[in-house]
Design an enzyme around this catalytic site. Structure first.
Site, PDB file in Angstrom:
ATOM      1  CG  ASP A   1       3.318 -10.294   4.475  1.00  0.00           C
ATOM      2  OD1 ASP A   1       2.194 -10.323   3.969  1.00  0.00           O
ATOM      3  OD2 ASP A   1       4.219 -11.123   4.201  1.00  0.00           O
TER       4      ASP A   1
ATOM      5  CB  SER B   1      -2.242 -10.485   5.025  1.00  0.00           C
ATOM      6  OG  SER B   1      -1.969 -11.656   4.287  1.00  0.00           O
ATOM      7  N   GLY B   2      -1.797  -9.782   1.861  1.00  0.00           N
ATOM      8  CA  GLY B   2      -2.328 -10.180   0.568  1.00  0.00           C
ATOM      9  C   GLY B   2      -2.861 -11.601   0.600  1.00  0.00           C
TER      10      GLY B   2
ATOM     11  CG  ASP C   1       0.466 -15.866   3.688  1.00  0.00           C
ATOM     12  OD1 ASP C   1       0.109 -17.023   3.450  1.00  0.00           O
ATOM     13  OD2 ASP C   1      -0.335 -14.960   4.003  1.00  0.00           O
TER      14      ASP C   1
ATOM     15  CG  ASP D   1       7.871 -12.340   2.913  1.00  0.00           C
ATOM     16  OD1 ASP D   1       8.110 -13.257   2.112  1.00  0.00           O
ATOM     17  OD2 ASP D   1       6.709 -11.965   3.169  1.00  0.00           O
TER      18      ASP D   1
ATOM     19  CE  LYS E   1       0.398  -6.856   2.125  1.00  0.00           C
ATOM     20  NZ  LYS E   1       1.519  -7.760   2.422  1.00  0.00           N
TER      21      LYS E   1
ATOM     22  NE  ARG F   1      -0.396 -15.879  -6.685  1.00  0.00           N
ATOM     23  CZ  ARG F   1       0.051 -15.199  -5.643  1.00  0.00           C
ATOM     24  NH1 ARG F   1       0.652 -15.837  -4.645  1.00  0.00           N
ATOM     25  NH2 ARG F   1      -0.095 -13.896  -5.577  1.00  0.00           N
TER      26      ARG F   1
ATOM     27  CD  GLU G   1       3.998 -16.580   0.776  1.00  0.00           C
ATOM     28  OE1 GLU G   1       2.855 -16.200   0.462  1.00  0.00           O
ATOM     29  OE2 GLU G   1       4.887 -15.817   1.203  1.00  0.00           O
TER      30      GLU G   1
END
Length: 307
Positions: free
Chosen positions: A99, A187-188, A101, A255, A232, A144, A108
């Site tokens: 990941d 990664s998102g 962030d 995380d 992922k 977001r 983030e």
């Protein structure tokens, strides 16, 4: 009665007498016998942490129960106490997926973008809930993103130039590359920043979300497919297949709740400084050590590593 075998690894600023006595009590509680011991890292010479590894055997080991007890000890002893169920074979290069962030970097990015755009508090609250697994990732991500519409593209460049690396990230990636591992960011977050990190650290490949930018402004949209938890896990498996690796040869580090499926899919899934729910569900977890602690979980000795 079947005999089981586990590896117990302890990482701490110092391996104290208190830690030793508590580990002995843990072994006694679960009827575990030490058959091998080695000190993988000595803080006085390596400059980072003490790390010891024990091979333990017992009858009908309840690995989940041992892990839960070890996690409780980790919280009380200022140490990472990690249990691995399956004994490693000879260390051989494989695939390590990260990941980005709050894993490879300390921040983030979407929260930082929002802060610069004047909507920081609103977005940070949604991010926190999403990482705890309280919200659907895709829905919360789109919510977001919509609040970033109109953000100037120049802000992205400024943030990218100042990405704060997580402790141990450079040492970890440098050694993985030297030892022959393939590395990937799953990664998102956003490819804009993942590419920057790829260049900084020498990551082999990246998979993240592509921001839509028009006329120098963020539109608030991203291109499909969104990299969520399922994506992922799919990417980890696809990269391993492409590289001729088994899932047992893969490691994942993350995380948030969005990482759990990737952590479960990998041969070793490490929750790094993670939310309590993620730590509880992941098979391995480290919160005291920096990212270089992953190298010791893999079985490397400090003499195998460069500083």
């Amino acid at each position: 009665m079947a005999r089981g075998e586990v590896i117990l690894t302890v990482l701490a600023p110092r391996f104290t007498a208190d830690i030793q006595s508590q580990i002995e009590a843990l072994r006694s509680q679960f009827g575990l016998e030490e058959i091998a011991f080695q000190q993988l890292s000595n803080a006085s010479s390596s400059g980072d942490m003490d790390c010891i590894e024990q091979r333990l055997v017992g009858d009908e080991i309840d690995v989940d129960a041992v892990r839960k007890a070890a996690l409780v000890l980790s919280d009380t002893l200022n140490a990472d106490i990690v249990v691995q169920e399956r004994l490693r074979g000879p260390v051989s290069p494989g695939l390590v997926c990260f990941d980005m962030d709050s894993t490879l970097i300390k921040t983030e990015v979407i929260d930082e973008l929002a802060r610069r755009h004047g909507v920081g508090d609103v977005v940070a609250e949604v991010t926190e809930r999403a990482m705890r697994g309280e919200l659907d990732f895709k829905a919360s991500f789109r919510e977001r993103m919509s609040k970033l519409a109109g953000l100037d593209e120049a802000v992205l460049s400024d943030i990218a130039a100042q990405l704060p690396l997580m402790e141990g990230s450079e040492r970890l990636i440098t050694n993985l590359k030297r030892l022959g591992y393939r590395t990937a960011i799953l990664s998102g977050g956003f490819t804009y920043f993942a590419r920057h990190l790829q260049e900084m650290l020498g990551i082999d490949e990246i998979h993240a979300n592509e921001l839509v930018i028009e006329k120098g402004k963020v539109t608030g949209e991203v291109r499909e497919p969104i990299v969520d938890a399922e994506r992922k896990a799919e990417l980890l498996e696809a990269i391993a297949l492409r590289e001729g690796l088994t899932l047992e040869q893969t490691i994942a580090v993350g995380d948030g709740a969005n990482d759990l499926k990737m952590l479960a899919k990998a041969g070793m899934g490490v929750a790094f400084r993670a939310k309590p729910m993620v730590r509880a569900q992941a098979r391995q977890s480290i919160s005291i050590a920096g990212l270089e602690g992953v190298l010791y979980l893999m079985g490397y000795h400090q003499n195998d590593l460069t500083s």
